[in-house]
Motif scaffolding. Structure first.
Motif, PDB file in Angstrom:
ATOM      1  N   GLY A  61       0.826  -1.205   0.000  1.00  0.00           N
ATOM      2  CA  GLY A  61       0.000   0.000   0.000  1.00  0.00           C
ATOM      3  C   GLY A  61       0.864   1.260   0.000  1.00  0.00           C
ATOM      4  N   LEU A  62       2.155   1.065   0.226  1.00  0.00           N
ATOM      5  CA  LEU A  62       3.066   2.210   0.315  1.00  0.00           C
ATOM      6  C   LEU A  62       4.048   2.263  -0.851  1.00  0.00           C
ATOM      7  N   ASP A  93       5.517   1.233  -4.766  1.00  0.00           N
ATOM      8  CA  ASP A  93       5.078   1.114  -6.152  1.00  0.00           C
ATOM      9  C   ASP A  93       5.806  -0.068  -6.791  1.00  0.00           C
ATOM     10  N   ARG A 126       6.197  -2.742  -9.773  1.00  0.00           N
ATOM     11  CA  ARG A 126       5.881  -2.749 -11.191  1.00  0.00           C
ATOM     12  C   ARG A 126       6.547  -3.929 -11.880  1.00  0.00           C
ATOM     13  N   ASP A 132       9.569   0.901  -6.253  1.00  0.00           N
ATOM     14  CA  ASP A 132       9.887   2.337  -6.226  1.00  0.00           C
ATOM     15  C   ASP A 132      11.058   2.659  -7.149  1.00  0.00           C
ATOM     16  N   TYR A 149      17.484  -2.163   0.402  1.00  0.00           N
ATOM     17  CA  TYR A 149      16.225  -1.429   0.341  1.00  0.00           C
ATOM     18  C   TYR A 149      15.455  -1.523   1.654  1.00  0.00           C
ATOM     19  N   PHE A 184      -3.326  -3.418  -7.113  1.00  0.00           N
ATOM     20  CA  PHE A 184      -3.192  -3.184  -5.682  1.00  0.00           C
ATOM     21  C   PHE A 184      -4.360  -2.409  -5.093  1.00  0.00           C
ATOM     22  N   SER A 236       3.940   7.143 -10.908  1.00  0.00           N
ATOM     23  CA  SER A 236       3.689   5.950 -10.109  1.00  0.00           C
ATOM     24  C   SER A 236       2.347   5.339 -10.509  1.00  0.00           C
ATOM     25  N   ASN A 237       2.148   4.108 -10.113  1.00  0.00           N
ATOM     26  CA  ASN A 237       0.920   3.385 -10.457  1.00  0.00           C
ATOM     27  C   ASN A 237       0.049   3.234  -9.225  1.00  0.00           C
ATOM     28  N   LEU A 238       0.321   4.040  -8.204  1.00  0.00           N
ATOM     29  CA  LEU A 238      -0.295   3.765  -6.910  1.00  0.00           C
ATOM     30  C   LEU A 238      -0.720   5.058  -6.224  1.00  0.00           C
ATOM     31  N   VAL A 239      -1.910   5.029  -5.625  1.00  0.00           N
ATOM     32  CA  VAL A 239      -2.286   6.088  -4.694  1.00  0.00           C
ATOM     33  C   VAL A 239      -1.844   5.557  -3.333  1.00  0.00           C
ATOM     34  N   ALA A 240      -0.684   6.001  -2.882  1.00  0.00           N
ATOM     35  CA  ALA A 240      -0.093   5.398  -1.688  1.00  0.00           C
ATOM     36  C   ALA A 240      -0.701   5.975  -0.425  1.00  0.00           C
ATOM     37  N   SER A 241      -0.725   5.146   0.613  1.00  0.00           N
ATOM     38  CA  SER A 241      -1.383   5.581   1.841  1.00  0.00           C
ATOM     39  C   SER A 241      -0.604   6.697   2.544  1.00  0.00           C
ATOM     40  N   ASP A 242       0.657   6.915   2.164  1.00  0.00           N
ATOM     41  CA  ASP A 242       1.406   8.016   2.780  1.00  0.00           C
ATOM     42  C   ASP A 242       1.561   9.196   1.814  1.00  0.00           C
ATOM     43  N   ALA A 280       7.066   7.430   0.507  1.00  0.00           N
ATOM     44  CA  ALA A 280       7.996   6.295   0.426  1.00  0.00           C
ATOM     45  C   ALA A 280       8.417   6.053  -1.019  1.00  0.00           C
ATOM     46  N   ILE A 281       7.466   6.205  -1.929  1.00  0.00           N
ATOM     47  CA  ILE A 281       7.780   5.979  -3.351  1.00  0.00           C
ATOM     48  C   ILE A 281       8.796   7.008  -3.824  1.00  0.00           C
ATOM     49  N   GLY A 332      12.184   6.253  -2.344  1.00  0.00           N
ATOM     50  CA  GLY A 332      12.817   5.107  -3.004  1.00  0.00           C
ATOM     51  C   GLY A 332      13.399   5.487  -4.351  1.00  0.00           C
TER      52      GLY A 332
END
Lengths: 309, 741
Positions: A117-118, A120, A122, A145, A180, B189, B303-309, B313-314, B317
């Motif tokens: 959920g945090l 990405d 792919r 990420d 990581y 996800f 990104s491919n995500l609506v992240a909870s934060d 974090a994306i 990274g």
């Protein structure tokens, strides 16, 4: 999710060895045979007979193992934070590839602490090919990420032989993944044993000296005359064992012959690192190893594990 | 009218294959429908990383019924023929057939076969599995224990058919164990649960709610707009990149644009290197500071995500990876500059350019010599051209170019500047690769021109010498592009270069590399060769001393002959490319042929000048009439020459010119020939055309007043010779036989 019951030093995001143990445990739960590393020098986990040979033939197979991998050319005398001439791959092979292989892979990431959920994650196109093994497959590099953390491949051909059923292969770059999840920028700073203070052992404590010494060896000292001779000997021995084990419909020595193929491949990598192989020669060495791999693959199909009646 | 919805749900489809696959699915399905008599109103294909879909709008509910008449044998035909007819028409007995009469053939049997149309879903259920099985992926694979091939494992298929307002039916079929349904899945996800869908609008809306934007163009719009907005909000400007946009739109189902940063210190690296690093490895966009025009230390990731934060974090990274990549790039950039370009040169000796064409060092040496030879012709200082040719390829061995081959040339310029090499040399390092394609800029600086021409000509001659010419669509060494590059550099800079002797001399050198003949001394003898000598006899005639040099240098005379052949062949390749180039700019290719047909035409610039003047002349009344007169003359000649089995050439006999009109024509020809020759020698083609125009009136008058085929054979022969003189007079300009239209 990381198992909350784990003691701190066994958490995969705190300890390199715990990461490895977590993955072993995860895939053991999926019914894999958990093997130990093959006891020869190889360039990648794929060379382990548990992958190369077991991918051939009709028999189902599920295995997971760590494989120390040697890439002599990637040595950087311990001075590069990301590149190593010896590193660990975690290898999973499932034959036939199950329909939920992607889901299983994502669960394994969760098990080592990657919150989906945090982060990405792919699947980015990456066709895999090993010219020395006469193998290719389609799949992806898996990004977390923006960082490649695994290779995901559906084998189509190995040792020049069509794979049916098809194996799914997962290869985790353990150091990268550990860097990581531990949030470390330099591989040598990885916490190896998950302890703190005086008890802490880092990746550098374990491997830095080896990286320095082997870089010297690979680039400066490796005895090229001996290696050239070893290549010829391994090639000759491989053919000899293949001939010895060949009983027509059956083959009785595919595995020992394949060891010589592995040997030839590693010796070639060393010669390549020493820069004594020209561009044109390079191609012919690769072809010679491939011929060995193909012959071993064909022999394997005439064994019990290879599915011969 | 009902609509069809098909969705093929799979594991991640490579981004680069998506657009083509969508087009392919649409074409295959609609073609198959039309072929079966099912016309439709519209169709649209969709593609995301995990699904390939097609909506076909306005289909009939069933095929039209078909009635077919099958002619059978005549009445009373043998039993075997009748039995065969009944079998092929599917009839039980002759009672089911009717009898028709034909005035010629008599009575014969006819079977009427009624073929009722099938319901459309049934037809679709036949079509789709076959299309899936034969789908033209660039690369496909098998998985598990199955035998089906798809780009990556195929998991489920939606196939619904129904009219608006109705509950659509599921078109039932099965492919390798995958049963069609009306169930799909959302974002991997964000909404992985199964979803039941009806028709296109419902499918789109439900997937949108399940965080999937199915329309690729819309994903691109979202990315582009969000990226621009986010850049603007930070006072920056997006560096747009259509190729990258296409790719990232194929990597996400729900695009979320996020901004990351890297340390300012990395901005010491050239912008192009930063961009290549971030683009190639991370597929991120870079941003420009509008005040300075230089890159900012920010990047955009999709990104491919609506992240909870919120994506923290994306971003963190991606920043880590980009930091590591830029550290590498900076390390490369710094190390490359520690050791100068010169230090890399010896390594070229052990690098093969092409198996048969020797090492890179040998190639660089050839380019160097050629650049020096060309330099004075293009207004470059030979010493600078030589230095530029030496360094032009040096960046190939730098770390940055090793990592990003697309930066070749540009990095050479940076490194040359860094070493304080002359600015002309630095520019040539980059510009000698130009033009890369029809849209690319042509170098204009003399030193860059000299090296660019030398590089391209050496490439062409080399691959010609080893017989690796382009064929059909295959041109692996981009030789057409190289030839076009030479043509554009010459024409756009108005350069005056005789190509043939350059090609011949290069061919001799290359052949020496190939045949490994001794080199140095032969070079002297090549440069001593008179430029137009095409034959060995010519060499012999030129000078005994030269021939002696040839022999003593080990340059075999057969090599000379081969080189001449290569030069001739390559020159006609240039002519072909020139034709294509001029045609694209609206010129007549027959005129290129007409001009090229003359002996020794190897000055491209002059050739085009001549052709342009000729084209203008042929537009005028004089030109058109003269061309008509010319053709009349040539026709008569052709017929009479065939009749007599001989050619009529050579000067006319003045004593036999009886009619005033023929005398005047003979005079005019003499004058025009002389004037044309003088004008052409002065490269004044306008004047040459004006002179030619003066031929028109005497030619017309001649045909009006004189009978060529006079009963007196001597007069006839003389007049035919006069006609040939018309041909000869035009030859100073072009071969009029090759003019079309």
């Amino acid at each position: 999710m990381i198992d909350p019951a784990l003691p701190a030093h066994m958490r995969p995001d705190r300890s390199f060895q715990a990461l490895l143990l977590t993955l072993q445990r995860f895939w053991a739960d999926q019914g894999c045979v958990v093997l130990q590393p093959y006891d020869m020098e190889v360039g990648a986990g794929t060379f382990h007979p548990a992958t190369t040979l077991r991918a051939l033939g009709p028999k189902p197979w599920k295995a997971a193992y760590v494989q120390p991998s040697r890439r002599p050319k990637d040595g950087r005398y311990g001075e590069n934070p990301n590149r190593l001439q010896h590193y660990y791959q975690f290898q999973v092979i499932l034959k036939p590839s199950p329909d939920n292989l992607q889901e299983l892979y994502l669960k394994s990431l969760q098990a080592i602490g990657v919150d989906l959920g945090l982060h990405d994650v792919r699947f980015v196109e990456d066709d895999w090919e090993s010219p020395t093994l006469g193998a290719w497959g389609l799949g992806w590099e898996c990004w977390c990420d923006g960082m490649e953390v695994s290779q995901f491949t559906y084998f189509q051909q190995v040792a020049g032989i069509e794979c049916a059923p098809v194996s799914g292969e997962l290869t985790y770059g353990l150091e990268r993944l550990a860097m990581y999840v531990q949030g470390v920028e330099n591989v040598y700073d990885l916490n190896f044993n998950g302890r703190e203070g005086a008890e802490k052992i880092s990746y550098g404590d374990v491997f830095l000296q080896a990286e320095q010494e082997y870089s010297r060896h690979n680039f400066e000292a490796a005895d090229t005359e001996m290696l050239l001779e070893q290549f010829r000997m391994a090639e000759k021995a491989c053919h000899k064992y293949l001939a010895f084990g060949d009983k027509g419909e059956r083959h009785e020595m595919a595995l020992p012959a394949y060891d010589q193929c592995i040997k030839a491949s590693h010796v070639f990598n060393l010669l390549d690192a020493r820069g004594v192989i020209s561009v044109t020669e390079r191609q012919s060495y690769i072809l010679r190893v491939r011929e060995l791999a193909k012959a071993c693959g064909a022999a394997w199909l005439k064994t019990a594990a290879g599915g011969a009646a | 009218m009902p609509d069809l919805l098909i969705e093929l749900f799979s594991e991640e489809i490579p981004a680069r294959m998506q657009a083509q696959a969508a087009d392919g699915l649409k074409k295959l399905v609609t073609d198959a429908l039309v072929e079966r008599g099912l016309l439709y109103e519209g169709a649209k294909a969709f593609v995301t990383p995990r699904r390939l879909a097609l909506a076909v709008h306005g289909l009939p509910g069933r095929q039209a019924d078909q009635r077919e008449e099958k002619k059978g044998p005549r009445v009373g035909a043998p039993e075997g023929a009748i039995a065969g007819f009944l079998k092929s028409a599917g009839l039980a007995s002759l009672d089911q057939a009717s009898v028709q009469s034909d005035p010629k053939k008599g009575d014969f049997y006819v079977a009427v076969v009624e073929k009722p149309g099938r319901p459309t879903p049934e037809v679709i259920a036949d079509i789709i599995p076959a299309i899936i099985r034969g789908f033209p992926w660039p690369k496909s694979m098998r998985w598990g224990s199955g035998s089906l091939r798809w780009v990556r494992p195929l998991h489920s298929i939606v196939a619904t058919f129904g009219a608006e307002g109705d509950e659509p039916e599921v078109v039932r079929f099965e492919v390798d164990g995958i049963v069609s349904s009306n169930v799909t899945y959302g974002h991997r996800f964000l909404a992985p649960a199964p979803i039941t869908v009806k028709r296109l609008d419902d499918w789109m809306a439900k997937l949108e709610a399940a965080k999937v934007v199915v329309d690729r163009d819309r994903r691109k719009d979202i990315i582009l707009n969000d990226a621009k907005d986010l850049a603007l909000a930070n006072g920056l400007e997006l560096v747009e990149d259509e190729g990258l946009l296409d790719e990232v739109a194929g990597l996400v189902e729900w695009p979320v644009v996020l901004m990351g940063a890297f340390e300012e210190r990395f901005l010491d690296i050239p912008d192009e290197v930063i961009r290549a690093t971030i683009r190639a490895n991370q597929k991120c966009f870079v941003l420009k500071n509008p005040a300075t025009g230089r890159l900012a230390n920010r990047f955009l990731l999709i990104s491919n995500l609506v992240a909870s934060d919120g994506g923290a974090a994306i971003v963190a990274g991606n920043e880590r990876v980009i930091r590591a990549r830029l550290s590498d790039a900076k390390f490369f950039w710094d190390t490359d500059r520690v050791n100068g370009l010169e230090s890399r040169m010896p390594r070229f000796q052990s690098i093969t350019f092409h198996e048969k064409l020797g090492s890179q060092a040998e190639r660089i040496e050839r380019i160097r010599r050629l650049a020096v030879e060309i330099a004075p012709k293009v207004g470059a200082q030979p010493a600078l051209a030589e230095e530029a040719a030496l360094y032009a390829k040096a960046d190939l061995l730098t770390e940055v170019v090793g990592e990003f081959p697309e930066l070749q040339g540009l990095m050479g310029r940076y490194y040359a500047q860094d070493e304080n090499l002359p600015p002309e040399v630095a520019a040539a390092c980059e510009e000698h690769y130009k033009p890369q394609g029809p849209g690319d800029r042509v170098p204009t600086a003399p030193v860059s021109i000299a090296v660019a021409l030398a590089d391209k000509i050496d490439t062409l001659v080399g691959f010609w010498a080893i017989d690796e010419k382009p064929t059909g669509s295959k041109d692996p060494y981009a030789l057409r592009r190289a030839a076009l590059g030479v043509i554009r550099i010459v024409l756009e800079n108005g350069l005056r270069i005789r190509l043939w002797s350059i090609l011949r001399n290069r061919a001799i050198e290359v052949l020496q590399t190939i045949k490994q003949l001794p080199f140095e001394e032969a070079i002297d003898s090549i440069s001593a060769l008179p430029p137009d000598i095409r034959t060995l006899k010519g060499v012999q005639a030129a000078e005994d001393e030269l021939l002696f040099k040839f022999a003593s240098s080990g340059l075999r005379l057969t090599v000379f002959g081969e080189a001449v052949k290569i030069a001739d062949d390559l020159l006609s390749f240039f002519a072909d490319r020139l034709k294509v180039h001029l045609r694209e700019h609206g010129a007549r290719h027959d005129l290129v042929d007409a001009v090229f047909a003359l002996e020794g035409q190897d000055d491209l610039f002059l050739l085009v000048e001549r052709m342009t003047a000729l084209a203008r002349f042929l537009e005028t009344e004089d030109g058109k009439t003269l061309l008509a007169g010319y053709r009349r003359a040539v026709n008569i000649l052709r017929i009479e020459e065939k009749k007599d089995g001989r050619a009529f050439t050579g000067p006319t006999n003045a004593a036999l010119l009886k009619e005033p009109a023929e005398e005047r024509l003979a005079d005019a020809i003499e004058q025009v020939k002389r004037r044309v020759a003088t004008a052409v020698a002065a490269e004044d083609f306008e004047t040459a055309m004006t002179a030619l125009a003066d031929l028109r009136a005497p030619v017309d008058a001649f045909f009006d007043a004189v009978t060529v085929n006079d009963p007196d054979p001597a007069l006839r022969e003389n007049r035919l010779k006069l006609l040939d003189e018309i041909r000869a007079a035009t030859r100073g300009i072009a071969d009029f036989d090759r003019i079309g239209g």
